[in-house]
Design an enzyme around this catalytic site. Sequence first.
Site, short mmCIF file in Angstrom:
data_model
loop_
_atom_site.label_atom_id
_atom_site.label_comp_id
_atom_site.label_asym_id
_atom_site.label_seq_id
_atom_site.Cartn_x
_atom_site.Cartn_y
_atom_site.Cartn_z
N CYS A 40 36.75 39.51 35.20
CA CYS A 40 37.68 38.41 35.51
C CYS A 40 39.11 38.92 35.66
O CYS A 40 39.93 38.27 36.30
CB CYS A 40 37.61 37.35 34.43
SG CYS A 40 37.93 37.98 32.78
N GLN A 86 37.15 30.42 36.59
CA GLN A 86 36.75 31.80 36.83
C GLN A 86 35.28 31.86 37.28
O GLN A 86 34.94 32.53 38.26
CB GLN A 86 36.92 32.63 35.54
CG GLN A 86 36.54 34.08 35.70
CD GLN A 86 37.48 34.83 36.63
OE1 GLN A 86 38.69 34.76 36.47
NE2 GLN A 86 36.94 35.53 37.60
N1 NVA Z 1 38.49 36.33 27.67
C1 NVA Z 1 39.82 36.54 28.19
C2 NVA Z 1 39.87 36.11 29.62
C3 NVA Z 1 41.21 36.30 30.30
C4 NVA Z 1 41.22 35.83 31.72
C5 NVA Z 1 40.83 35.78 27.35
O1 NVA Z 1 40.55 34.65 26.96
O2 NVA Z 1 41.89 36.32 27.07
N1 CP Z 2 41.15 35.92 35.23
C1 CP Z 2 42.22 35.22 34.83
O1 CP Z 2 42.13 34.05 34.45
O2 CP Z 2 43.40 35.87 34.91
P1 CP Z 2 44.78 35.37 34.33
O3 CP Z 2 44.68 35.41 32.83
O4 CP Z 2 45.80 36.34 34.86
O5 CP Z 2 45.04 33.98 34.80
#
Ligand code: NVA
Ligand code: CP
Length: 311
Positions: A270, A140
């Site tokens: 993200c 990311q």
């Molecule tokens: N901080 C979030 C990012 C998801 C792309 C998670 O770990 O769920």
């Molecule tokens: N930003 C990101 O990693 O999205 P996903 O959880 O959909 O892969």
Amino acid sequence: MAVSAYQPASHARVVNFRHDLDLSTEHLHGVLDLARQMKQSRQRYASALKGRYVALLFEKPSLRTRMTFELAIKQLGGDFVTQIGLIAEREPIKDVARNLARWTDAIVARTYSQQTVEELAQWSELPVVNALSDLYHPCQALADMLTLKEHFGRLRGLKLAYVGDGNNVAHSLLLCCARFGIHCSIATPAGYEPAAGIVKEASQLANGSQIEISNDPVSAVHSAHSVYTDVWASMGQESEAAERNKVFAAYQVNEELLGKARKDAVFMHCLPAKRGQEVTDAVIESAQSVVFDQAENRLHAQKALLLMLLQ
Ligand code: NVA
Ligand code: CP
């Protein structure tokens, strides 16, 4: 959260991408340059990974990461196999890793624990890419750096403000900002700051840029080129969501907070986003929002990364 042992990246070639620091500053610049070339000319790289196979392992849900890795491998002429579910459910990680090593050329893994990523790398001896763990989301951050570079034409000297939870996304941003000379100001509620060990690593790496950690979102976004946020409860923390919604209420990125950044600031996330929690609908849908540029750049950054790891 324990910070895993960091071994300096080889300057000769990229071996793994277990976390952001597996890529030297030179490698990072190289990945971004290659990603921009690949974005301009898909055809030129259409056979670059012909005959190469990648194992995709997902312990947690994904839209962007899974789709963009699958598409990246296809667009480079390679192929992949995908497994969804806990990696060590039926046998130890060291056995999974040694099986995969007999069939495939690289592993991309989204895990609960960073330790799982480390063990996959240790036991498979294949290139291993962290597709998000509890500690890092380095793919990311790569796409985010590409997005900022495209938007502002440079990285050094920019200021990125991250407002919200000091989580995996925040950790990778901290390390990447330090590598690229971007000032990074992180504002979280007390008790939700990024891991002290990672802040220390970023501060030691920062070359002319400032790393600031506070509980004050207004001061964090002051003069920022980018205002970034992420969900308040990450995957695996769903049971804490109600409590976190209360604790984080003053850390929402809304028009008032974004208005305190530079006039030309971009809003970054993200994704997936929870509108009405960490960001308002007005901000994420505004002209300042570059969230879909970030999502698009996941593809290009990961194509470049795979090529560097597998060439
Ligand atoms: N901080 C979030 C990012 C998801 C792309 C998670 O770990 O769920
Ligand atoms: N930003 C990101 O990693 O999205 P996903 O959880 O959909 O892969």
